[in-house]
Write a protein that holds these residues in place. Structure first.
Motif, PDB file in Angstrom:
ATOM      1  N   GLU A  65      32.188  32.551  45.303  1.00 33.56           N
ATOM      2  CA  GLU A  65      32.356  33.963  45.635  1.00 33.56           C
ATOM      3  C   GLU A  65      33.706  34.476  45.125  1.00 33.56           C
ATOM      4  O   GLU A  65      33.794  35.523  44.480  1.00 33.56           O
TER       5      GLU A  65
ATOM      6  N   GLN B 236      34.277  37.254  42.249  1.00 29.13           N
ATOM      7  CA  GLN B 236      35.043  38.480  42.482  1.00 29.13           C
ATOM      8  C   GLN B 236      36.157  38.622  41.452  1.00 29.13           C
ATOM      9  O   GLN B 236      36.419  39.705  40.937  1.00 29.13           O
TER      10      GLN B 236
ATOM     11  N   THR C 120      34.625  39.643  38.148  1.00 31.45           N
ATOM     12  CA  THR C 120      34.243  41.057  38.175  1.00 31.45           C
ATOM     13  C   THR C 120      35.480  41.950  38.018  1.00 31.45           C
ATOM     14  O   THR C 120      35.476  42.904  37.233  1.00 31.45           O
TER      15      THR C 120
END
Ligand code: ADP
Length: 576
Positions: free
Chosen positions: A345, A349, A352
Motif C-alpha cells: 500500500e 501510494q 501514485t
C-alpha cells in the motif's frame, strides 16, 4: 414346570436379553415382565436413581394401579421403604407394609398390597436403582424368591452401569465431535476458544479458563473466558518459571489442583485464590510431541474436577491441540500478510504520488513540444530535433500511464468499464494499427481470425491495451525478417486470443515469473526500454475479466502469449 424351574428359566431369559440388548428400556421391561411371571407377586417395579437431583424415578412397573404409578413416579432418596433401599444400598423385606412405620406411601396399601421386598441395584459401588416386588399375601417372601431377586438385581445393576457408560461415552463422543467442528471451522484463536469454553460449561464448572502459549521462557494468555474477572489480561506476557504451565510442559501430562485453600503448588496460586478460584486443571496442548500451550480450566468450587472431568478434558485437549496450533500458525501468517499488504500500500501510494509529480511538468512539455514542432517543421534539422523531443514526451507519458495502472491494480482500484463488445472488430482495428509498425520493423504480420466471433461483455479499451502490449513485445523481441501472428478462436466457453512470434523466445525457468511486476527476462543484456510492467498489467486486466493469461515459449524459436476470456460472465462478476 416346577417353581424352581420357572425361576431358572426366567433368569436364563433375562440374562440373555441383558447380554444382547443395548436398549436399557427393553432390558428393564423384559425383566419386570419375566419376574412377575416367575414369582408369586402382585406387582414388580424398577426405580432408577437420578444422581443430579437425588431422586428415585419409576422406570418400569407391572401390576401397579394408576394411583400407585402416580405416587411412585418420583420419590426422594430415603423416602419410604424403596427410598431407604436406594439411600443405604441395603435390601428391605417386610411381611406387611401397613404395619411397617417406615412405609409412608398410601396407594399400595389402598391397592391391597402387604408383603414387600426391595433390593438395591448397584453398578460397582454406586447405587443406581431399586428392584421391588410386592404381593397381596400377608407373609414374607420365600427365601428362594429373594435369592432370585438378588441374582437378577446384580445382573441388572451391571446392565445399568454399562448403559450409563454408553450414555457417558455417547455424550463424550458428541461433545468431542462438536468441539472438533467448532475448532476446525474457525481459524481465529479467540473464536476457537470462545465456542469451546461455552460448550464445556455445559458439562462442568468453568468459572475461569484460558489458553496460554509458551513463548521461550514466557507464557502468553491468548484467550480468556471468565465469569469472575481475571488478574491477567488477554495478551499479557508472564514469566513461565514456577507456573503450572511450566509443570505440564515439563511433564507432558495434565495436573489437577483440587483446593487452592488447602494447597497451592504454583506461584500463581495465591492470585487465583484471591480471585475466588478453588480448583484448577492444567492440560498440555501438544503437537509433534512438544507442549506448545496449556489449557487451564478453573472453578470457584473445591474439588470440581474429578476423574470424569479430567478424562473428558484430556480427550478434548488432544482433540483441540492441532486446531489451536493451526490457529496460532494462521495468526503468525496473517500478521506477516498484513505487514506485507501495508508495505504494498505504501509503495503504491508512493508510486501514485511520483507519477502525479512527473505528469505535471510532462503535460506542459507535451503542449510546448507540440507547438515547437509545429513552428519549426519547415526547418529540417530543427524540425527533427523538436519531433524527437515530442516523441520522447509521448513515450514517457505512455510509460507513466502504464505505471499508474499497475499502481491502481495493486491497490485494487483498477476498474473495468464493461460493454457489449464485438471482439472481432476490435482485433481487426488493432491489427490494422499494428501492421505498419511491424512492417517498419522488417517483419511480416499475419492476422488470422474466423469470419465471426461471439460478442462478449468486456472493457474494449483495456483489452486493446493488452493486445498492444503483447504485439509490441512480439515485434520488440523478434529480429528483422521474423513473423508475428495474431489469432482468435472460440474454445469451449471461452474466447482464446493469441499473439505469436518467432523471435528470441524466453528461457523456460524465466517463464513463470514473466507476469510479476518489474520482471524482465534478460536483464543485463543491454536490452532496451521496458520497465517489466506490461505483462503484469495484461495479467491484471485479463483476470479482472475472469480470464487467464499464459505463455508458451522456446528460447531461440519464439513465443506464444495467449489469454482467454469467458463468454458468459459468472454471477457477481459484473461490477468490477
Ligand atoms: P517490458 O516493458 O520490459 O517489455 P513486459 O512485462 O511486457 O515488460 O515483459 C517482461 C519481459 O518479458 C520482457 O522484458 C522480456 O524479457 C520478456 N518478454 C515479453 N514478451 C516477450 C516476447 N514476445 N519474446 C521474448 N521475450 C518477451
Amino acid at each position: 414346570m416346577t417353581e424352581g424351574g420357572e425361576a431358572f428359566s426366567a433368569i436364563e431369559a433375562i440374562t440373555e436379553v441383558i447380554s444382547q440388548s443395548e436398549s436399557l428400556g427393553q432390558i428393564l421391561r423384559f425383566s419386570v415382565a419375566k419376574l412377575s411371571q416367575a414369582l408369586p407377586v402382585s406387582c414388580c417395579w424398577i426405580q432408577l436413581v437420578d444422581e443430579a437431583d437425588g431422586k428415585l424415578t419409576l422406570a418400569v412397573q407391572q401390576g401397579f394401579t394408576p394411583e400407585m404409578t402416580q405416587e411412585m413416579a418420583q420419590l426422594k432418596l430415603g423416602q419410604s421403604l424403596t427410598g431407604l433401599v436406594a439411600l443405604h444400598g441395603k435390601a428391605i423385606t417386610t411381611a406387611d407394609i401397613a404395619a411397617d412405620p417406615r412405609y409412608t406411601l398410601k396407594t399400595p396399601s389402598q391397592a391391597g398390597l402387604h408383603s414387600f421386598c426391595a433390593i438395591p441395584l448397584s453398578a460397582g459401588k454406586k447405587i443406581v436403582g431399586v428392584l421391588g416386588i410386592a404381593s397381596s399375601a400377608k407373609s414374607d417372601f420365600r427365601l428362594q424368591d429373594v435369592i432370585l431377586l438378588n441374582i437378577l438385581g446384580r445382573q441388572l445393576g451391571v446392565a445399568l452401569g454399562r448403559a450409563g457408560l454408553y450414555k457417558e461415552a455417547r455424550e463424550r463422543l458428541a461433545l468431542v465431535n462438536k468441539l472438533g467442528r467448532i475448532t476446525y471451522s474457525r481459524l481465529d484463536i479467540r473464536e476457537v476458544y470462545e465456542g469451546f469454553a461455552e460448550e464445556l460449561r455445559e458439562l462442568m464448572d468453568v468459572d475461569w479458563a484460558t489458553i496460554a502459549f509458551i513463548e521461550g521462557d514466557k507464557l502468553r494468555f491468548v484467550a480468556l473466558s471468565t465469569k469472575i474477572g481475571s488478574v491477567w489480561e488477554r495478551g499479557e506476557l508472564l514469566s513461565l518459571s514456577g507456573t503450572g504451565i511450566e509443570w505440564v510442559a515439563q511433564h507432558k501430562q495434565a495436573l489437577v489442583e483440587s483446593d487452592l485453600a488447602q494447597e497451592r503448588k504454583f506461584c500463581t496460586g495465591e492470585q487465583h485464590l484471591k480471585q475466588g478460584v478453588r480448583s484448577l486443571v492444567y492440560l498440555p496442548l501438544m503437537t509433534t510431541g512438544e507442549v506448545f500451550a496449556a489449557l487451564i480450566i478453573a472453578s470457584c468450587r473445591p474439588n470440581a474436577y474429578g476423574q470424569r472431568e479430567l478424562s473428558l478434558l484430556e480427550q478434548v485437549s488432544t482433540q483441540i491441540s492441532s486446531a489451536v496450533d493451526n490457529a496460532r500458525l494462521y495468526q503468525v501468517e496473517r500478521k506477516q500478510r498484513l505487514e506485507l499488504e501495508e508495505q504494498v500500500e505504501i509503495r503504491s501510494q508512493f508510486v501514485t504520488a511520483l507519477i502525479h509529480k512527473l505528469q505535471t511538468p510532462l503535460t506542459s512539455m507535451l503542449a510546448s513540444g507540440g507547438l515547437l514542432a509545429e513552428q519549426v517543421r519547415k526547418e529540417p534539422s530543427l524540425g527533427r530535433l523538436a519531433q524527437n523531443i515530442l516523441d520522447g514526451c509521448h513515450s514517457l507519458e505512455a510509460k507513466l500511464d502504464e505505471l499508474f495502472d499497475l499502481a491502481k491494480g495493486e491497490m485494487s482500484t483498477l476498474k473495468l468499464e464493461l460493454e457489449s463488445l464485438d471482439l472481432l472488430l476490435l482485433l481487426q482495428n488493432v491489427a490494422s494499427r499494428f501492421s505498419p509498425v511491424i512492417q517498419s520493423n522488417g517483419q511480416s504480420f499475419t492476422p488470422d481470425f474466423p469470419s465471426s466471433l461471439p460478442w462478449i461483455e468486456a472493457d474494449g479499451e483495456r483489452l486493446e491495451q493488452v493486445l498492444t502490449n503483447l504485439l509490441s513485445n512480439a515485434t520488440k523481441f523478434t529480429p528483422r525478417g521474423g513473423s508475428i501472428g495474431l489469432g482468435a478462436r472460440k474454445r469451449g466457453s471461452n474466447l482464446v486470443i493469441r499473439v505469436q512470434d518467432n523471435g528470441i523466445g524466453i528461457p523456460e525457468e524465466k517463464q513463470k515469473r514473466l507476469f510479476e511486476p518489474y520482471y524482465r527476462a534478460r536483464l543485463g543484456e543491454g536490452e532496451r526500454r521496458g520497465l517489466g510492467l506490461g505483462l503484469t498489467l495484461c495479467k491484471q486486466v485479463v483476470e479482472l475479466h475472469r480470464g487467464k493469461i499464459w505463455v508458451e515459449s522456446e528460447e531461440g524459436k519464439g513465443s506464444i502469449f495467449s489469454f482467454s476470456l469467458p463468454l458468459a460472465r459468472e454471477e457477481g462478476a459484473s461490477s468490477q
